[in-house]
Every structure is written in C-alpha cells, then in structure tokens.
Design a protein around this motif. Sequence first.
Motif, PDB file in Angstrom:
ATOM      1  N   MET A   1       0.850  -1.189   0.000  1.00 10.42           N
ATOM      2  CA  MET A   1       0.000   0.000   0.000  1.00 10.42           C
ATOM      3  C   MET A   1       0.887   1.241   0.000  1.00 10.42           C
ATOM      4  O   MET A   1       1.696   1.448   0.880  1.00 10.42           O
ATOM      5  N   VAL A   2       0.745   2.085  -1.039  1.00 12.35           N
ATOM      6  CA  VAL A   2       1.463   3.350  -1.098  1.00 12.35           C
ATOM      7  C   VAL A   2       0.491   4.510  -0.982  1.00 12.35           C
ATOM      8  O   VAL A   2       0.676   5.431  -0.196  1.00 12.35           O
ATOM      9  N   PHE A   3      -0.571   4.478  -1.768  1.00 13.34           N
ATOM     10  CA  PHE A   3      -1.624   5.488  -1.675  1.00 13.34           C
ATOM     11  C   PHE A   3      -2.956   4.762  -1.483  1.00 13.34           C
ATOM     12  O   PHE A   3      -3.037   3.546  -1.519  1.00 13.34           O
ATOM     13  N   GLY A   4      -4.025   5.520  -1.324  1.00 13.74           N
ATOM     14  CA  GLY A   4      -5.345   4.923  -1.228  1.00 13.74           C
ATOM     15  C   GLY A   4      -5.701   4.514   0.181  1.00 13.74           C
ATOM     16  O   GLY A   4      -5.931   3.343   0.463  1.00 13.74           O
ATOM     17  N   TRP A   5      -5.767   5.495   1.101  1.00 15.44           N
ATOM     18  CA  TRP A   5      -6.064   5.204   2.502  1.00 15.44           C
ATOM     19  C   TRP A   5      -7.575   5.072   2.696  1.00 15.44           C
ATOM     20  O   TRP A   5      -8.361   5.793   2.077  1.00 15.44           O
ATOM     21  N   THR A   6      -7.977   4.153   3.543  1.00 13.99           N
ATOM     22  CA  THR A   6      -9.393   4.036   3.906  1.00 13.99           C
ATOM     23  C   THR A   6      -9.677   4.919   5.109  1.00 13.99           C
ATOM     24  O   THR A   6      -8.817   5.091   5.984  1.00 13.99           O
ATOM     25  N   LYS A   7     -10.879   5.470   5.148  1.00 13.48           N
ATOM     26  CA  LYS A   7     -11.231   6.358   6.257  1.00 13.48           C
ATOM     27  C   LYS A   7     -11.478   5.542   7.523  1.00 13.48           C
ATOM     28  O   LYS A   7     -12.161   4.514   7.500  1.00 13.48           O
ATOM     29  N   HIS A   8     -10.882   5.989   8.630  1.00 15.00           N
ATOM     30  CA  HIS A   8     -11.058   5.303   9.906  1.00 15.00           C
ATOM     31  C   HIS A   8     -12.364   5.779  10.550  1.00 15.00           C
ATOM     32  O   HIS A   8     -12.497   6.960  10.915  1.00 15.00           O
ATOM     33  N   GLY A   9     -13.321   4.869  10.700  1.00 17.45           N
ATOM     34  CA  GLY A   9     -14.594   5.214  11.333  1.00 17.45           C
ATOM     35  C   GLY A   9     -15.270   6.365  10.617  1.00 17.45           C
ATOM     36  O   GLY A   9     -15.407   6.371   9.391  1.00 17.45           O
ATOM     37  N   ASP A  10     -15.680   7.381  11.398  1.00 17.10           N
ATOM     38  CA  ASP A  10     -16.311   8.557  10.795  1.00 17.10           C
ATOM     39  C   ASP A  10     -15.276   9.593  10.361  1.00 17.10           C
ATOM     40  O   ASP A  10     -15.624  10.669   9.873  1.00 17.10           O
ATOM     41  N   GLY A  11     -14.000   9.268  10.555  1.00 20.57           N
ATOM     42  CA  GLY A  11     -12.936  10.182  10.150  1.00 20.57           C
ATOM     43  C   GLY A  11     -12.707  11.327  11.104  1.00 20.57           C
ATOM     44  O   GLY A  11     -11.869  12.195  10.838  1.00 20.57           O
ATOM     45  N   LYS A  12     -13.431  11.322  12.241  1.00 17.80           N
ATOM     46  CA  LYS A  12     -13.334  12.450  13.168  1.00 17.80           C
ATOM     47  C   LYS A  12     -12.928  12.049  14.576  1.00 17.80           C
ATOM     48  O   LYS A  12     -12.327  12.840  15.297  1.00 17.80           O
ATOM     49  N   HIS A  13     -13.243  10.834  14.968  1.00 17.43           N
ATOM     50  CA  HIS A  13     -13.050  10.450  16.361  1.00 17.43           C
ATOM     51  C   HIS A  13     -12.308   9.123  16.479  1.00 17.43           C
ATOM     52  O   HIS A  13     -12.394   8.275  15.584  1.00 17.43           O
ATOM     53  N   LEU A  14     -11.596   8.966  17.587  1.00 15.03           N
ATOM     54  CA  LEU A  14     -10.959   7.702  17.943  1.00 15.03           C
ATOM     55  C   LEU A  14     -11.527   7.237  19.274  1.00 15.03           C
ATOM     56  O   LEU A  14     -11.480   7.964  20.267  1.00 15.03           O
ATOM     57  N   ALA A  15     -12.074   6.033  19.288  1.00 11.59           N
ATOM     58  CA  ALA A  15     -12.565   5.477  20.546  1.00 11.59           C
ATOM     59  C   ALA A  15     -11.366   5.056  21.407  1.00 11.59           C
ATOM     60  O   ALA A  15     -10.267   4.843  20.898  1.00 11.59           O
ATOM     61  N   PRO A  16     -11.557   4.962  22.736  1.00  7.08           N
ATOM     62  CA  PRO A  16     -10.447   4.528  23.610  1.00  7.08           C
ATOM     63  C   PRO A  16      -9.853   3.206  23.144  1.00  7.08           C
ATOM     64  O   PRO A  16     -10.572   2.248  22.863  1.00  7.08           O
ATOM     65  N   GLY A  17      -8.529   3.172  23.018  1.00  2.88           N
ATOM     66  CA  GLY A  17      -7.841   1.964  22.576  1.00  2.88           C
ATOM     67  C   GLY A  17      -7.696   1.834  21.086  1.00  2.88           C
ATOM     68  O   GLY A  17      -6.966   0.965  20.607  1.00  2.88           O
ATOM     69  N   GLU A  24      -4.789   3.840   6.935  1.00  2.94           N
ATOM     70  CA  GLU A  24      -6.036   4.547   7.210  1.00  2.94           C
ATOM     71  C   GLU A  24      -5.766   6.048   7.314  1.00  2.94           C
ATOM     72  O   GLU A  24      -4.615   6.487   7.366  1.00  2.94           O
ATOM     73  N   ARG A  25      -6.850   6.808   7.392  1.00  2.00           N
ATOM     74  CA  ARG A  25      -6.732   8.252   7.588  1.00  2.00           C
ATOM     75  C   ARG A  25      -7.984   8.773   8.266  1.00  2.00           C
ATOM     76  O   ARG A  25      -9.032   8.108   8.292  1.00  2.00           O
ATOM     77  N   LEU A  26      -7.867   9.968   8.820  1.00  2.00           N
ATOM     78  CA  LEU A  26      -9.032  10.708   9.274  1.00  2.00           C
ATOM     79  C   LEU A  26      -9.438  11.671   8.159  1.00  2.00           C
ATOM     80  O   LEU A  26      -8.941  11.569   7.039  1.00  2.00           O
ATOM     81  N   THR A  27     -10.313  12.624   8.432  1.00  2.00           N
ATOM     82  CA  THR A  27     -10.688  13.582   7.387  1.00  2.00           C
ATOM     83  C   THR A  27      -9.452  14.379   6.974  1.00  2.00           C
ATOM     84  O   THR A  27      -8.524  14.577   7.760  1.00  2.00           O
ATOM     85  N   TRP A  28      -9.450  14.858   5.732  1.00  2.00           N
ATOM     86  CA  TRP A  28      -8.255  15.522   5.209  1.00  2.00           C
ATOM     87  C   TRP A  28      -7.870  16.782   5.997  1.00  2.00           C
ATOM     88  O   TRP A  28      -6.668  17.012   6.215  1.00  2.00           O
ATOM     89  N   PRO A  29      -8.821  17.622   6.432  1.00  2.00           N
ATOM     90  CA  PRO A  29      -8.398  18.757   7.271  1.00  2.00           C
ATOM     91  C   PRO A  29      -7.664  18.304   8.533  1.00  2.00           C
ATOM     92  O   PRO A  29      -6.674  18.930   8.943  1.00  2.00           O
ATOM     93  N   ARG A  30      -8.131  17.212   9.146  1.00  2.00           N
ATOM     94  CA  ARG A  30      -7.432  16.691  10.326  1.00  2.00           C
ATOM     95  C   ARG A  30      -6.052  16.149   9.954  1.00  2.00           C
ATOM     96  O   ARG A  30      -5.085  16.334  10.691  1.00  2.00           O
ATOM     97  N   MET A  31      -5.956  15.491   8.804  1.00  2.00           N
ATOM     98  CA  MET A  31      -4.670  14.947   8.391  1.00  2.00           C
ATOM     99  C   MET A  31      -3.666  16.064   8.104  1.00  2.00           C
ATOM    100  O   MET A  31      -2.471  15.925   8.370  1.00  2.00           O
TER     101      MET A  31
END
Length: 461
Positions: A1-17, A24-31
């Motif tokens: 895998m070089v490009f083509g990240w899948t969005k983690h969850g809703d792309g905004k939040h990380l649950a504990p753990g 993976e990635r979050l939303t692009w503004p967050r990245m």
Amino acid sequence: MVFGWTKHGDGKHLAPGEVVRPDERLTWPRMIGFGAQHVVAMFGATFVFPLIMGLDPNIAIMMSGVATILFLLIVKGRIPSYLGTSASFVGGVLAIRAVAGGDTAGADAVVTGAILVAGLVLALAGLAVHFLGVEIIHKIFPPVVTGGVVMLIGFGLAYVVADVYWPQDQWMALVTMLVTFVLVVAFKGFVGRIGILIGLVIGFVLSWAADKVFGRVPAYTDGVLSIAPHYRVDLGKVASAPWIGLPDFHLPDVRFSAVLLVLPAVIALIAENIGHVKAVGEMTGADVNPYVGRAIAADGVATAVATAVGGSPTTTYAENIGVMAATKVYSTAAYYIAGLIAILFGLSPKFGALVSATPSGVLGGVTVILYGMIGLLGAKIWVENRVDFADPLNMVPIGAGIILAVGPVKFLISSDFRLEGIAFGTIVLVAGYHLLRVIAGRPSPVPERAPATGDEGRDAG
C-alpha cells in the motif's frame, strides 16, 4: 500500500484503545493538522544540525520533505516515518572542514560528496539486510558495538560545544541551556517533545534583545581561544533575501580521504533505523521485520539524493515516532503532507536566511543538550540489551574507542590524510572488538532486548 487510505470510522473520532493504522486516515483537514504537527516535531533538529555542519538549512528542510516521500515509496507505505537531518555525521563533517578549507563553497562540496557516498553504502547495507536477514547486522554490529558507536558520536562532539559555540557568548549559551532544561523536563506531551526548538527560539529572541540593551558581546580570552567583541544577531541577509525562490543548490565533490571520515556514521544509522522501525512495529502491532532492510536502504537512497544537490544527510526521526505515540495516528498520509509542507518551506530563501542567523551562543546552549542525549542513547542500547561490562572483551575496545573519539585524538597517516576523533574511535572500537572476539574464541552474541518502554519518542533524532 502506497496510496489509497481508507477512512477510519467517521474520520473524526478515535474510541479509547483505537489507533489509525498506516493505511487509514481521518478527514483531510485533520490529516493536514497532523502533517503540520510532524513538521514542527522534526523542525528543530532538522535545521540545527545543518547549521552545525555548515550546510544550508533551507536545502535541508526542503530535502527532508523529498527524502520522507522517497522513504514512504520505497517501504511501500508500511513504515510511517519522517526523515530529518542526521546528527551522526557532524563529527566527520567538522573533520573534513578542518582539512578542506573550513566554511567555504569548496569544502561544502567535499562534505556533501563524502556523505553522498556514505548514503550509497547505507543503501547497499539495507539491500544486504533485506536479502540476508537482519541477523547479519546483529553479528557484525552487536548491541555492545552499536551502543558504543552511538555514544562516541555524541560525546565525541563535546569539543564543538567547548571550542566553537560556547565561547562565542557564554552567558547566552548558559541561559539557553537552562531554559531548554526546563522546557524538556517540566512540560509533558508535545511541548516537551519540541522543547529544544522552543528553547532555541527563546534564545534567539533573548539574543536580539541583549544586543539592543547591552550592545556587543565582550571579548573572550581563555589562554587558548581569543574572540573579539561582536553582536549576537545579524539580520542583514534576512532583509535582502527574497520571500520565494530556490535554495542555493550545489554539486558534490567526492574525495576518498573525506569519505573515510564519515563512513563510521553508517554504523550509527543502521542501528538507528533498526531501532526506529522496531519501535513503530511495537506501537502498530505490525510485523515490520520484512521491511527493516527496505527502511535502511531507503534512508541511504534519501541521503544520497539530498546531498546530490547540497542537502544534509537524513535519518528516521524519533521525535515523529513520539508524535505518533501521543496521538495514536500512524497514517502515512500525515507524512506525505508533512513532506509537502517541508518542501514549501524550502522555497523561501528569507526563511532560510532567518534560520542561518541563529546566534552561536544559542547553538552552544542547545548542542550541549543534543550531543549529550545522543551519547546517552548509546547507554540506552546497552541497558536494553543487558550488555555485560564485567567482561573485558566488552570493556576494553569500547572504552578505548570512546576515549579516542572524545579526545579528539588524531592519527596522522600522511601529510594530507589523518584519522581523527569519531572516525578513529569507531575503527578501533569495531575492529578491536571483533579481533579480540576471534582471539578469545567467542561466538557473536545474540541480542537480548528488554521490553519496549514506549518512550522512544523522547530520544534525539
């Protein structure tokens, strides 16, 4: 895998753990925010060490971005890491300048030519590890040797603080050192991790203010060094530099005698890369062993590419590993963004001129900490691998190599070639260890690492 990240969850939040994996990635503004944070984390050491080596910090910043993107492509996006300026070459570079004319354009070319060859050697070492297995490195450079090399590289630079930077403004060096002490130790989290950068900025501002209030630094004489009165900060080049433009690139000049002086740094970079890749593996829970060789080779290629245009040597950065440990975001998307931001920084000559105006006294206060931290990383390797110094085989060649580096002791081979300090100490340490091991009839030790502590990010890059 070089490009083509899948969005983690809703792309905004990380649950504990939860963690954001490399693919993976979050939303692009967050990245973009995480990418900018990685730039800040690497920034201090990445421009301090080019200054110390007499190289252009603007090119170093720009090429660190190029190097990071190259690294990610070569490791197929499996090892999230930033490649900033390596400190391991400082001693060799200063030795080269001592015989190549000091701080001149010709010496710059000889320095970058030597480091370019060292980068190619590192790339070949990475290929060997990839095809022969990481065990080959453990046999040639067991923990007692790698720890000793890392230690002598750090402590072997003590004379730079004592003879070059500190005397230029001893009071500002002392103040900068104390301020940085407090920032690194008293502040936890991200502020503590970039404490050296903040300390440098505070020292810069205090130096500028001291020029306005107290005038020039008084003359300094200690019986050996004699320094005339001078102002701490010179912003003349900053005013004349354009906001946008290409850095002052130059071509390398390869000379065999200079190459020998920087080759010992390759040993430290191999150890550093292996340690950093394993740290990433610990945090992500991924099997990174198949990519150790690729990572070493990628660092070598990146160093060769960077120095081919006048840049600085590169290495994977523990500072950025620390950012990942704190944020739990291991996405390689953040590193591509960080690389692009660094390239944009490099396109501002005015920014480069401002960095180059950093006062010598401030560098003295910062480097005394950086060099000490590098040296103690060698002790950290020994502790984690339970090296036995009751054994003369470990104690004798390692101790001798460190003393030769710290001296720095010179060994004159001819009128125009000598081994000195770190280079001399490394050769004696590595060759002496293996020679004595053969004489004693000992097999190569199998490294035994202690459990990871999770604080790798507090190490110097």
